[in-house]
Design an enzyme around this catalytic site. Structure first.
Site, short mmCIF file in Angstrom:
data_model
loop_
_atom_site.label_atom_id
_atom_site.label_comp_id
_atom_site.label_asym_id
_atom_site.label_seq_id
_atom_site.Cartn_x
_atom_site.Cartn_y
_atom_site.Cartn_z
N TRP A 197 14.41 42.77 3.23
CA TRP A 197 13.85 43.24 1.94
C TRP A 197 12.46 42.85 1.78
CZ3 TRP A 197 18.28 40.94 1.94
CH2 TRP A 197 18.28 39.42 1.70
N ARG A 198 11.87 42.00 2.61
CA ARG A 198 10.44 41.52 2.55
C ARG A 198 9.69 42.60 3.50
NH1 ARG A 198 10.50 35.03 2.98
NH2 ARG A 198 11.11 34.69 0.88
N GLU A 246 17.52 41.67 -5.15
CA GLU A 246 17.42 40.55 -5.98
C GLU A 246 18.79 40.94 -6.96
OE1 GLU A 246 15.74 38.07 -6.79
OE2 GLU A 246 14.44 38.15 -5.32
N TYR A 284 15.27 36.08 -15.24
CA TYR A 284 14.99 35.92 -13.82
C TYR A 284 14.64 36.77 -12.81
CZ TYR A 284 15.21 34.89 -9.18
OH TYR A 284 15.13 34.85 -7.77
N ASP A 324 14.87 30.41 -9.77
CA ASP A 324 16.35 30.40 -9.17
C ASP A 324 16.76 29.05 -8.87
OD1 ASP A 324 15.24 29.83 -6.96
OD2 ASP A 324 16.05 31.58 -5.73
N CYS A 333 11.79 15.86 4.21
CA CYS A 333 10.67 15.72 3.27
C CYS A 333 9.31 15.75 4.28
CB CYS A 333 10.76 14.65 2.50
SG CYS A 333 11.96 14.71 1.43
N CYS A 384 7.68 18.82 4.52
CA CYS A 384 7.31 19.59 3.46
C CYS A 384 5.69 19.63 2.96
CB CYS A 384 8.23 18.85 2.23
SG CYS A 384 7.71 19.59 0.61
S1 SF4 Z 1 9.80 18.68 -2.64
FE1 SF4 Z 1 9.32 18.26 -0.64
S2 SF4 Z 1 9.22 16.02 -0.49
FE2 SF4 Z 1 9.91 16.43 -2.57
S3 SF4 Z 1 12.20 15.97 -1.98
FE3 SF4 Z 1 11.89 18.36 -1.56
S4 SF4 Z 1 11.32 18.64 0.42
FE4 SF4 Z 1 11.36 16.25 -0.19
#
Ligand code: SF4
Length: 382
Positions: free
Chosen positions: A42-43, A59, A142, A160, A231, A234
């Protein structure tokens, strides 16, 4: 901005601040999204404007259902009804049949009602504001925010479950869900692309609000996962409060869950040659308008004897056969356990009022909820 007491204390002793995140987070998020966005049916392609019909359809389907399950249903609906005009002219029965298996059937009835309304009252064009969208059947806060941001570039942030998780970790929100929802909503909004950020790729100044929302959704589903968030990958890791503390997985905080009491009942699988006895559930209420085999009421602490007394009355049934085991199903508010009874009647037996015979070979065309598929399979001894 109101933070919980613990969060305020942390803010006072920490260099991390929601305002730091607000300064850099939106741009980092969009940069990451431009490189890693998920390809979803759908994108639209990067830089293209989304089609409101596709955004809305996806959605509604994605409410309480995962991307993997929704994909084939979305394609099927789009092939049969390529735009809101076509869906608005379809019969509710056809829509329910096509929806069968996706669950939460009130969504299908609202989907149809919404398409009819858009066709009748809006000349086939979805309203382009959150307020206008919320006036349509089946569109809550939402979904209205998601369509307004993604399809129309409005500066609003739909929150969400994925976004709740990312935001509660990023800002280490101590208040448990669901009470924390308004706070998380406010914090999530600080991650919207500010006017002018990342606008070079997609037209007008507000057009990337939808990308900010989708970036957070993608981040939640691929990086900031419930268990073992990645992380290191991220884009927001430099500003993440829970990561700095090393307790990411403990967010979002949740209030103890109250599950409904177990309900019990009986289901009756009656065959006449190669036909099965069924009925249609009332339009309003759970599984509204769906097909089912007759059942007793579903009640707390109901014993087998009481449930069996509610069996349909048909000529020629000397006794009911109780199938070994039970069928269990978990609805949002309560778990259900059904005992299945079977019987066979001769070719002249008439269906009781409000019920009908359908050939077993055409059951796949009936709007059968998953619960009934399980009941019939159990009754047939599969
Ligand atoms: S926001 Fe990013 S850095 Fe924070 S817990 Fe989630 S994945 Fe880890």
């Amino acid at each position: 901005m109101t933070l919980s007491g613990a969060a305020i204390r942390r803010k006072q002793t920490s260099s991390l601040d929601p305002h730091d995140t607000a300064a850099t987070g939106p741009a980092l998020l969009l940069e990451w999204y431009d490189r890693h966005r998920r390809a979803l049916p759908w994108r639209p392609l990067s830089g293209e404007r989304a089609d409101p019909y596709r955004v809305w359809l996806s959605e509604i389907m994605l409410q309480q259902t995962g991307v993997k399950t929704v994909g084939p249903y979305f394609e099927k609906f789009l092939a049969r009804w390529p735009d809101v005009d076509a869906l608005g002219r379809a019969s509710l029965d056809d829509v329910l049949r096509m929806w069968a298996g996706l669950g939460y059937y009130s969504r299908a009835r609202n989907l149809h009602a919404c398409a009819v309304t858009v066709l009748r009252d809006h000349d086939g064009a979805f309203p382009d504001t959150e307020q206008g969208l919320r006036a349509l059947p089946g569109i809550g806060p939402y979904t209205a925010a998601a369509i307004a941001a993604i399809a129309f570039g409005r500066r609003t942030m739909p929150v969400d479950g994925n976004i709740e998780r990312v935001v509660s970790r990023l800002f280490a929100v101590e208040e448990p869900l669901p009470q924390a929802k308004p706070l998380i909503q406010r914090l999530a909004t600080t991650l919207l692309a500010a006017t002018g950020i990342g606008t070079s790729r997609a037209g007008d100044a507000e057009s990337r609000a939808g990308d900010s929302a989708q970036a957070l959704m993608d981040l939640g589903s691929s990086i900031c996962t419930p268990k073992k968030p990645a992380c290191a990958l991220c884009p927001l890791n430099g500003d993440c409060m829970s990561r700095a503390r090393g307790d990411q997985e403990t967010y979002p905080r949740k209030a103890a869950k109250k599950t409904g009491a177990l309900r019990r009942g009986a289901a009756f699988v009656v065959t006449r040659g190669d036909e099965l006895l069924v009925r249609t559930r009332p339009e309003k209420g759970m599984l509204g308008g769906m097909t089912e085999v007759p059942t007793s009421h579903w009640l707390d602490a109901q014993d087998d004897k009481t449930a069996l007394k509610q069996a349909p009355i048909l000529k020629g049934i000397a006794r009911w056969h109780r199938k070994a085991g039970v069928v269990t199903h978990v609805f949002t508010h309560f778990p259900l356990q059904l005992t299945v009874y079977t019987a066979t009647v001769d070719a002249r037996a008439r269906a009781p009022e409000g019920m009908r015979w359908v050939p077993v070979s055409t059951l796949k065309d009936e709007a059968l909820p998953n619960l009934m598929r399980k009941v019939i399979a159990h009754g047939f001894g599969e």
